[in-house]
Each structure stands twice: as C-alpha cells, then as structure tokens.
Scaffold this motif. Structure first.
Motif, PDB file in Angstrom:
ATOM      1  N   ALA A 163       0.846  -1.204   0.000  1.00 37.56           N
ATOM      2  CA  ALA A 163       0.000   0.000   0.000  1.00 37.56           C
ATOM      3  C   ALA A 163       0.881   1.253   0.000  1.00 37.56           C
ATOM      4  N   PHE A 164       1.953   1.238   0.794  1.00 38.89           N
ATOM      5  CA  PHE A 164       2.844   2.412   0.869  1.00 38.89           C
ATOM      6  C   PHE A 164       3.543   2.635  -0.476  1.00 38.89           C
ATOM      7  N   THR A 165       3.974   1.531  -1.130  1.00 39.19           N
ATOM      8  CA  THR A 165       4.633   1.653  -2.434  1.00 39.19           C
ATOM      9  C   THR A 165       3.672   2.280  -3.445  1.00 39.19           C
ATOM     10  N   PHE A 191      -5.493  -2.648  -1.569  1.00 36.19           N
ATOM     11  CA  PHE A 191      -4.462  -3.127  -0.640  1.00 36.19           C
ATOM     12  C   PHE A 191      -4.654  -2.594   0.778  1.00 36.19           C
ATOM     13  N   ILE A 192      -5.204  -1.384   0.919  1.00 40.03           N
ATOM     14  CA  ILE A 192      -5.469  -0.897   2.286  1.00 40.03           C
ATOM     15  C   ILE A 192      -6.524  -1.804   2.924  1.00 40.03           C
ATOM     16  N   ILE A 193      -7.545  -2.177   2.134  1.00 40.38           N
ATOM     17  CA  ILE A 193      -8.606  -3.035   2.686  1.00 40.38           C
ATOM     18  C   ILE A 193      -8.035  -4.417   3.042  1.00 40.38           C
ATOM     19  N   HIS A 200      -4.955  -5.096   3.819  1.00 42.38           N
ATOM     20  CA  HIS A 200      -4.097  -4.882   4.996  1.00 42.38           C
ATOM     21  C   HIS A 200      -4.960  -4.796   6.262  1.00 42.38           C
ATOM     22  N   THR A 201      -6.097  -4.083   6.148  1.00 43.25           N
ATOM     23  CA  THR A 201      -6.999  -3.960   7.301  1.00 43.25           C
ATOM     24  C   THR A 201      -7.539  -5.341   7.702  1.00 43.25           C
ATOM     25  N   ILE A 202      -7.898  -6.159   6.693  1.00 45.80           N
ATOM     26  CA  ILE A 202      -8.411  -7.502   6.992  1.00 45.80           C
ATOM     27  C   ILE A 202      -7.325  -8.321   7.712  1.00 45.80           C
ATOM     28  N   GLY A 253      -4.655   4.335  11.230  1.00 46.00           N
ATOM     29  CA  GLY A 253      -4.820   3.577   9.988  1.00 46.00           C
ATOM     30  C   GLY A 253      -6.195   3.816   9.374  1.00 46.00           C
ATOM     31  N   ALA A 254      -7.234   3.785  10.217  1.00 43.02           N
ATOM     32  CA  ALA A 254      -8.597   4.001   9.713  1.00 43.02           C
ATOM     33  C   ALA A 254      -8.707   5.385   9.072  1.00 43.02           C
ATOM     34  N   MET A 255      -7.997   6.364   9.654  1.00 43.96           N
ATOM     35  CA  MET A 255      -8.029   7.718   9.079  1.00 43.96           C
ATOM     36  C   MET A 255      -7.366   7.748   7.691  1.00 43.96           C
ATOM     37  N   THR A 256      -6.327   6.915   7.511  1.00 45.34           N
ATOM     38  CA  THR A 256      -5.681   6.886   6.175  1.00 45.34           C
ATOM     39  C   THR A 256      -6.666   6.350   5.130  1.00 45.34           C
ATOM     40  N   LEU A 257      -7.533   5.431   5.551  1.00 43.69           N
ATOM     41  CA  LEU A 257      -8.526   4.886   4.617  1.00 43.69           C
ATOM     42  C   LEU A 257      -9.514   5.980   4.201  1.00 43.69           C
ATOM     43  N   HIS A 310       1.845   6.446  11.703  1.00 44.16           N
ATOM     44  CA  HIS A 310       1.586   5.007  11.585  1.00 44.16           C
ATOM     45  C   HIS A 310       2.896   4.211  11.672  1.00 44.16           C
ATOM     46  N   PHE A 311       3.872   4.621  10.885  1.00 44.01           N
ATOM     47  CA  PHE A 311       5.151   3.897  10.852  1.00 44.01           C
ATOM     48  C   PHE A 311       5.932   4.093  12.147  1.00 44.01           C
ATOM     49  N   HIS A 312       5.814   5.295  12.716  1.00 44.52           N
ATOM     50  CA  HIS A 312       6.495   5.569  13.985  1.00 44.52           C
ATOM     51  C   HIS A 312       6.004   4.580  15.045  1.00 44.52           C
ATOM     52  N   GLN A 343       6.315  -0.087  18.588  1.00 41.85           N
ATOM     53  CA  GLN A 343       5.617  -1.232  19.199  1.00 41.85           C
ATOM     54  C   GLN A 343       6.038  -2.564  18.600  1.00 41.85           C
ATOM     55  N   GLY A 344       6.706  -2.528  17.445  1.00 45.15           N
ATOM     56  CA  GLY A 344       7.059  -3.760  16.738  1.00 45.15           C
ATOM     57  C   GLY A 344       5.819  -4.341  16.086  1.00 45.15           C
ATOM     58  N   ILE A 345       6.032  -5.355  15.234  1.00 45.22           N
ATOM     59  CA  ILE A 345       4.896  -6.002  14.568  1.00 45.22           C
ATOM     60  C   ILE A 345       4.299  -7.006  15.554  1.00 45.22           C
ATOM     61  N   SER A 346       2.970  -7.050  15.627  1.00 43.83           N
ATOM     62  CA  SER A 346       2.331  -7.953  16.592  1.00 43.83           C
ATOM     63  C   SER A 346       2.591  -9.414  16.217  1.00 43.83           C
ATOM     64  N   GLY A 347       2.443 -10.289  17.214  1.00 44.34           N
ATOM     65  CA  GLY A 347       2.782 -11.710  17.004  1.00 44.34           C
ATOM     66  C   GLY A 347       1.743 -12.503  16.241  1.00 44.34           C
TER      67      GLY A 347
HETATM   68  C1  HEM Z   1      -2.199   3.953   3.120  1.00 45.38           C
HETATM   69  C2  HEM Z   1      -2.602   3.204   4.124  1.00 45.38           C
HETATM   70  C3  HEM Z   1      -1.738   2.303   4.964  1.00 45.38           C
HETATM   71  C4  HEM Z   1      -0.405   1.981   4.859  1.00 45.38           C
HETATM   72  C5  HEM Z   1       0.584   2.464   3.803  1.00 45.38           C
HETATM   73  C6  HEM Z   1      -0.086   1.114   5.965  1.00 45.38           C
HETATM   74  C7  HEM Z   1       1.158   0.550   6.186  1.00 45.38           C
HETATM   75  C8  HEM Z   1       1.469  -0.308   7.237  1.00 45.38           C
HETATM   76  C9  HEM Z   1       2.698  -1.047   7.375  1.00 45.38           C
HETATM   77  C10 HEM Z   1       3.873  -1.004   6.384  1.00 45.38           C
HETATM   78  C11 HEM Z   1       2.628  -1.766   8.533  1.00 45.38           C
HETATM   79  C12 HEM Z   1       3.677  -2.750   9.101  1.00 45.38           C
HETATM   80  C13 HEM Z   1       3.639  -4.103   8.368  1.00 45.38           C
HETATM   81  C14 HEM Z   1       2.255  -4.673   8.150  1.00 45.38           C
HETATM   82  O1  HEM Z   1       1.624  -5.120   9.111  1.00 45.38           O
HETATM   83  O2  HEM Z   1       1.797  -4.622   6.994  1.00 45.38           O
HETATM   84  C15 HEM Z   1       1.352  -1.471   9.164  1.00 45.38           C
HETATM   85  C16 HEM Z   1       0.900  -1.966  10.369  1.00 45.38           C
HETATM   86  C17 HEM Z   1      -0.354  -1.729  10.937  1.00 45.38           C
HETATM   87  N1  HEM Z   1      -1.420  -1.079  10.319  1.00 45.38           N
HETATM   88 FE1  HEM Z   1      -1.322  -0.115   8.534  1.00 45.38          FE
HETATM   89  N2  HEM Z   1      -1.212   0.920   6.743  1.00 45.38           N
HETATM   90  C18 HEM Z   1      -2.254   1.615   6.150  1.00 45.38           C
HETATM   91  C19 HEM Z   1      -3.589   1.620   6.564  1.00 45.38           C
HETATM   92  C20 HEM Z   1      -4.074   0.980   7.704  1.00 45.38           C
HETATM   93  C21 HEM Z   1      -5.478   0.855   8.074  1.00 45.38           C
HETATM   94  C22 HEM Z   1      -6.636   1.365   7.213  1.00 45.38           C
HETATM   95  C23 HEM Z   1      -5.526   0.225   9.299  1.00 45.38           C
HETATM   96  C24 HEM Z   1      -6.722  -0.135  10.152  1.00 45.38           C
HETATM   97  C25 HEM Z   1      -7.861   0.467  10.154  1.00 45.38           C
HETATM   98  C26 HEM Z   1      -4.150  -0.062   9.700  1.00 45.38           C
HETATM   99  C27 HEM Z   1      -3.767  -0.619  10.887  1.00 45.38           C
HETATM  100  C28 HEM Z   1      -2.500  -1.100  11.188  1.00 45.38           C
HETATM  101  C29 HEM Z   1      -2.113  -1.732  12.437  1.00 45.38           C
HETATM  102  C30 HEM Z   1      -2.997  -1.943  13.689  1.00 45.38           C
HETATM  103  C31 HEM Z   1      -0.765  -2.130  12.287  1.00 45.38           C
HETATM  104  C32 HEM Z   1       0.090  -2.893  13.301  1.00 45.38           C
HETATM  105  C33 HEM Z   1      -0.030  -4.349  12.877  1.00 45.38           C
HETATM  106  C34 HEM Z   1       0.771  -5.309  13.688  1.00 45.38           C
HETATM  107  O3  HEM Z   1       1.515  -4.878  14.564  1.00 45.38           O
HETATM  108  O4  HEM Z   1       0.625  -6.514  13.409  1.00 45.38           O
HETATM  109  N3  HEM Z   1      -3.305   0.391   8.696  1.00 45.38           N
HETATM  110  N4  HEM Z   1       0.647  -0.577   8.331  1.00 45.38           N
END
Ligand code: HEM
Length: 215
Positions: free
Chosen positions: A40-42, A96-98, A100-102, A121-125, A202-204, A209-213
């Motif tokens: 999604a970021f790419t 891809f955002i959807i 990723h959310t799933i 993340g929800a705000m980015t959607l 989001h990335f910060h 917090q690291g990636i969840s298990g």
């Molecule tokens: C342009 C939109 C977005 C981008 C580029 C993005 C990118 C990322 C990336 C690179 C990660 C770390 C690796 C991964 O789990 O894929 C991540 C983690 C995460 N994202 Fe997103 N994200 C986006 C939208 C969202 C949305 C819409 C949600 C939820 C409503 C969300 C919730 C989360 C959460 C909770 C994590 C932590 C996951 C974990 O620790 O397992 N993100 N995101």
C-alpha cells in the motif's frame, strides 16, 4: 568497495541505521500477509510521483481542465502511461489498504497497545477515499461532473448541517469552476499532506511497538 563504504559511513552514517533496522525483532510466524501495508505504501509513492508529473500539464480551470487532460492523454509524451499509472495505483491502493486492514483484523493486531495505530490507519482509509472522490472530478467531463453532483448532494441530505456542508464542499449551491478548484486543492495539497503526516505516525508506532505476534 569496503573502504568506500567505510568512508561514506563515517560521513553519512549508512551502516548504523541499517543494522538497527535488521536487528528489530519480528514475529516468529511471518508471512507475505505482513507485506500488504508495505505494498500500500509503495502504491502511495507511485501516486505521488505520477501525480507530480501530471500536475506539470494539468490546468485546474473550468475552461481548460478537460482539454488539458485530453492533451496529456494524446499529445504529451508518455502522458497516457503516467495517467494510467496514477489511475491504477489509486484503485489498487484502496484494494491493498482493505486487504491490509483484513490482515490486521484477522491477527487481532488492533488490540492494546496498538489501538491508536488502528485509529490512525482508519483515518488513512478515509483520506484515500476522499482523494479518490476529489480526483474523479478533475478530468471535468460529463461522468466526472455528474458523479460529483450526485456524491455531493448526498452530503446535503444530512439533517441540520446538510445544507451548510453542501455549500462548503461545492463552494456554492452548484458544482462549477469553484468546486473544481476546491477539489484540486484538496486532491494535490491538503489530502496528500494529511496522508503523509498520518503515515509518518503510523510507521512511527509500528517501529516503537514492533509487529504484533499474530494469532
Ligand atoms: C495507506 C494506508 C496504509 C499503509 C501504507 C499502511 C502501512 C502499514 C505497514 C507497512 C505496517 C507494518 C507491516 C504490516 O503489518 O503490513 C502497518 C501496520 C499496521 N497497520 Fe497499517 N497501513 C495503512 C492503513 C491501515 C489501516 C486502514 C488500518 C486499520 C484500520 C491499519 C492498521 C494497522 C495496524 C494496527 C498495524 C500494526 C499491525 C501489527 O503490529 O501486526 N493500517 N501498516
């Protein structure tokens, strides 16, 4: 090669952050599903770059917008290609955002301490949807005009605030050149800026917090 890298490292500091990045702990069961956010970021970066190129030739005015898009597609070298990249990236970004959310829902990664990151993340959607909606008007053809007419009139049906919201979004009672400039400003300035800030947060949080298990 080693000496050049050492010299660059002493001036530019390339090795240290790279090592920190590689040393970050990852969940034991990692899969391709964890790449969906990165994809999604790419796509977001592709959108930014192709959008910057399109802005060189696009003219955001009532009289010129339609012709400038025709010119980009037919006359500007590789204009059709850059336009297609922009369009495909926009559609795929939503997909891809959807996905990723799933992934986040299935892995229950929205739970503490990641609830704030879920919200961001929800705000980015929301921003991605708003970018798609505002971008749809820019070709200024019949399809764009009527889609915006219908889409914005939905805002007008909201009780109490609907009428004010409609005026605010359209810049007046109807869709016209003022709406086009308003949407253009949102599409190329305000929304990408908000998206940039939200993604930084989001990335910060992902880094802190690291990636969840997972499950
Ligand atoms: C342009 C939109 C977005 C981008 C580029 C993005 C990118 C990322 C990336 C690179 C990660 C770390 C690796 C991964 O789990 O894929 C991540 C983690 C995460 N994202 Fe997103 N994200 C986006 C939208 C969202 C949305 C819409 C949600 C939820 C409503 C969300 C919730 C989360 C959460 C909770 C994590 C932590 C996951 C974990 O620790 O397992 N993100 N995101």
């Amino acid at each position: 090669m080693g000496k050049i890298l050492d010299w660059l490292d002493s001036r530019f500091g390339i090795k240290a952050p790279h090592q920190r990045f590689l040393q970050r702990p990852l969940p034991k069961r990692l899969s391709y599903l964890y790449c969906l956010g990165g994809v999604a970021f790419t796509l977001f970066l592709c959108l930014l770059f192709s959008g910057l190129l399109l802005s060189i030739h696009y003219v955001p005015s009532q009289d010129e917008a339609f012709h400038s898009v025709v010119r980009i597609t037919r006359e500007v070298r590789l204009g059709w290609f850059v336009r297609s990249i922009h369009k495909w990236s926009a559609n795929l970004l939503i997909v891809f955002i959807i996905l990723h959310t799933i992934r986040v829902v299935v892995h229950r990664a929205y739970r503490p301490p990641r609830e704030l990151n879920w919200l961001v993340g929800a705000m980015t959607l929301v921003i991605a949807f708003a970018s798609g909606f505002t971008g749809y008007l820019l070709p200024w053809d019949q399809k764009a005009y009527w889609a915006t007419e219908v889409g914005t009139s939905m805002a007008g049906t909201i009780p109490l605030v609907g009428k004010y919201l409609l005026y605010l979004v359209r810049g007046g009672p109807e869709v016209n050149g003022v709406t086009l400039i308003r949407f253009y400003s949102l599409h190329v300035l305000w929304l990408p800026l908000c998206m940039g800030i939200l993604l930084w947060a989001h990335f910060h949080m992902v880094k802190r917090q690291g990636i969840s298990g997972g499950l």
